[in-house]
Write a protein that holds these residues in place. Structure first.
Motif, PDB file in Angstrom:
ATOM      1  N   MET A 248      10.072  -6.404  -0.878  1.00 21.57           N
ATOM      2  CA  MET A 248      10.964  -5.272  -0.610  1.00 21.57           C
ATOM      3  C   MET A 248      11.437  -4.630  -1.910  1.00 21.57           C
ATOM      4  N   TYR A 249      11.709  -5.447  -2.919  1.00 22.00           N
ATOM      5  CA  TYR A 249      12.083  -4.918  -4.226  1.00 22.00           C
ATOM      6  C   TYR A 249      10.941  -4.080  -4.791  1.00 22.00           C
ATOM      7  N   HIS A 250       9.721  -4.572  -4.647  1.00 22.46           N
ATOM      8  CA  HIS A 250       8.550  -3.822  -5.104  1.00 22.46           C
ATOM      9  C   HIS A 250       8.466  -2.481  -4.378  1.00 22.46           C
ATOM     10  N   ALA A 251       8.684  -2.506  -3.071  1.00 25.74           N
ATOM     11  CA  ALA A 251       8.645  -1.260  -2.300  1.00 25.74           C
ATOM     12  C   ALA A 251       9.717  -0.279  -2.769  1.00 25.74           C
ATOM     13  N   CYS A 252      10.890  -0.780  -3.074  1.00 29.99           N
ATOM     14  CA  CYS A 252      11.968   0.094  -3.563  1.00 29.99           C
ATOM     15  C   CYS A 252      11.605   0.710  -4.910  1.00 29.99           C
ATOM     16  N   LEU A 253      11.032  -0.082  -5.807  1.00 36.27           N
ATOM     17  CA  LEU A 253      10.597   0.460  -7.097  1.00 36.27           C
ATOM     18  C   LEU A 253       9.500   1.501  -6.915  1.00 36.27           C
ATOM     19  N   LEU A 254       8.589   1.230  -6.000  1.00 31.52           N
ATOM     20  CA  LEU A 254       7.499   2.155  -5.723  1.00 31.52           C
ATOM     21  C   LEU A 254       8.031   3.465  -5.145  1.00 31.52           C
ATOM     22  N   ARG A 255       8.966   3.368  -4.212  1.00 31.70           N
ATOM     23  CA  ARG A 255       9.561   4.580  -3.638  1.00 31.70           C
ATOM     24  C   ARG A 255      10.280   5.388  -4.725  1.00 31.70           C
ATOM     25  N   HIS A 256      11.030   4.712  -5.577  1.00 28.05           N
ATOM     26  CA  HIS A 256      11.742   5.400  -6.653  1.00 28.05           C
ATOM     27  C   HIS A 256      10.761   6.092  -7.608  1.00 28.05           C
ATOM     28  N   ALA A 257       9.648   5.437  -7.906  1.00 22.86           N
ATOM     29  CA  ALA A 257       8.666   5.998  -8.837  1.00 22.86           C
ATOM     30  C   ALA A 257       7.968   7.226  -8.280  1.00 22.86           C
ATOM     31  N   THR A 258       7.873   7.329  -6.961  1.00 26.29           N
ATOM     32  CA  THR A 258       7.118   8.437  -6.359  1.00 26.29           C
ATOM     33  C   THR A 258       7.997   9.513  -5.737  1.00 26.29           C
TER      34      THR A 258
ATOM     35  N   ARG B 245       0.848  -1.193   0.000  1.00 29.47           N
ATOM     36  CA  ARG B 245       0.000   0.000   0.000  1.00 29.47           C
ATOM     37  C   ARG B 245       0.878   1.236   0.000  1.00 29.47           C
ATOM     38  N   LEU B 246       0.529   2.186  -0.819  1.00 28.03           N
ATOM     39  CA  LEU B 246       1.176   3.487  -0.835  1.00 28.03           C
ATOM     40  C   LEU B 246       0.238   4.461  -0.162  1.00 28.03           C
ATOM     41  N   GLY B 247       0.676   5.035   0.957  1.00 28.05           N
ATOM     42  CA  GLY B 247      -0.157   5.993   1.678  1.00 28.05           C
ATOM     43  C   GLY B 247      -0.438   7.209   0.821  1.00 28.05           C
ATOM     44  N   GLU B 248      -1.708   7.532   0.669  1.00 30.80           N
ATOM     45  CA  GLU B 248      -2.084   8.619  -0.221  1.00 30.80           C
ATOM     46  C   GLU B 248      -1.601   9.977   0.275  1.00 30.80           C
ATOM     47  N   LYS B 249      -1.612  10.203   1.577  1.00 28.19           N
ATOM     48  CA  LYS B 249      -1.177  11.495   2.112  1.00 28.19           C
ATOM     49  C   LYS B 249       0.270  11.457   2.568  1.00 28.19           C
ATOM     50  N   SER B 250       0.648  10.396   3.239  1.00 29.41           N
ATOM     51  CA  SER B 250       1.990  10.325   3.821  1.00 29.41           C
ATOM     52  C   SER B 250       3.035   9.796   2.849  1.00 29.41           C
ATOM     53  N   GLN B 251       2.596   9.104   1.816  1.00 24.53           N
ATOM     54  CA  GLN B 251       3.456   8.405   0.870  1.00 24.53           C
ATOM     55  C   GLN B 251       4.273   7.297   1.548  1.00 24.53           C
ATOM     56  N   ASP B 252       3.857   6.881   2.752  1.00 23.92           N
ATOM     57  CA  ASP B 252       4.473   5.721   3.394  1.00 23.92           C
ATOM     58  C   ASP B 252       4.117   4.482   2.575  1.00 23.92           C
ATOM     59  N   ILE B 253       5.018   3.521   2.587  1.00 27.46           N
ATOM     60  CA  ILE B 253       4.765   2.262   1.888  1.00 27.46           C
ATOM     61  C   ILE B 253       4.657   1.169   2.939  1.00 27.46           C
ATOM     62  N   ASP B 254       3.524   0.488   2.935  1.00 29.36           N
ATOM     63  CA  ASP B 254       3.291  -0.613   3.869  1.00 29.36           C
ATOM     64  C   ASP B 254       3.233  -1.916   3.090  1.00 29.36           C
ATOM     65  N   ILE B 255       3.880  -2.943   3.649  1.00 29.54           N
ATOM     66  CA  ILE B 255       3.819  -4.282   3.057  1.00 29.54           C
ATOM     67  C   ILE B 255       3.328  -5.239   4.137  1.00 29.54           C
ATOM     68  N   ILE B 256       2.367  -6.053   3.780  1.00 27.68           N
ATOM     69  CA  ILE B 256       1.878  -7.105   4.662  1.00 27.68           C
ATOM     70  C   ILE B 256       2.103  -8.416   3.933  1.00 27.68           C
ATOM     71  N   TYR B 257       2.821  -9.317   4.582  1.00 29.75           N
ATOM     72  CA  TYR B 257       3.102 -10.624   3.978  1.00 29.75           C
ATOM     73  C   TYR B 257       2.081 -11.636   4.464  1.00 29.75           C
ATOM     74  N   PHE B 258       1.617 -12.474   3.557  1.00 31.56           N
ATOM     75  CA  PHE B 258       0.718 -13.553   3.923  1.00 31.56           C
ATOM     76  C   PHE B 258       1.483 -14.597   4.713  1.00 31.56           C
ATOM     77  N   HIS B 259       0.760 -15.386   5.468  1.00 30.20           N
ATOM     78  CA  HIS B 259       1.362 -16.397   6.332  1.00 30.20           C
ATOM     79  C   HIS B 259       2.260 -17.360   5.552  1.00 30.20           C
TER      80      HIS B 259
END
Length: 109
Positions: free
Chosen positions: A36-46, A11-25
């Protein structure tokens, strides 16, 4: 945002731009690295956007677009990590002591 065929939600926080990842069991070490790679790409894109409004209206689109990059590039990245001798096993993926998250990265503003 639910990304197809993944063992995590991101999830990309709409106001904070924080990135949250929840892993399934059932997530394994490779899934944690992939998330984590996805989060890094997302951070770079925004990161170019200083105004949260620029991201907030397109947060789900950023997640979808970066997920396409993950699908295209992660298999090769993971193979390279393994061939270079990186330990990608589950014994190294939990780096925080809390049960509420596996990794926490602070970002400066």
């Amino acid at each position: 945002t639910l990304v197809p065929d993944e063992r995590y939600l991101i999830r990309l926080g709409e106001k904070s731009q924080d990135i949250d990842i929840i892993y399934f069991h059932e997530a394994e070490a490779k899934d944690v690295i992939r998330g984590m790679y996805h989060a890094c790409l997302l951070r770079h894109a925004t990161k170019a956007f200083r105004e949260p409004e620029m991201v907030s209206s397109n947060a789900d689109e950023y997640v979808r677009r970066t997920h396409e990059q993950v699908k295209d590039h992660f298999p090769s990245l993971f193979d390279q990590l393994c061939s270079k001798g990186w330990n990608t096993g589950s014994d190294v993926t939990i780096i925080e002591g809390s049960s509420s998250y596996r990794i926490s990265i602070a970002t400066s503003k």
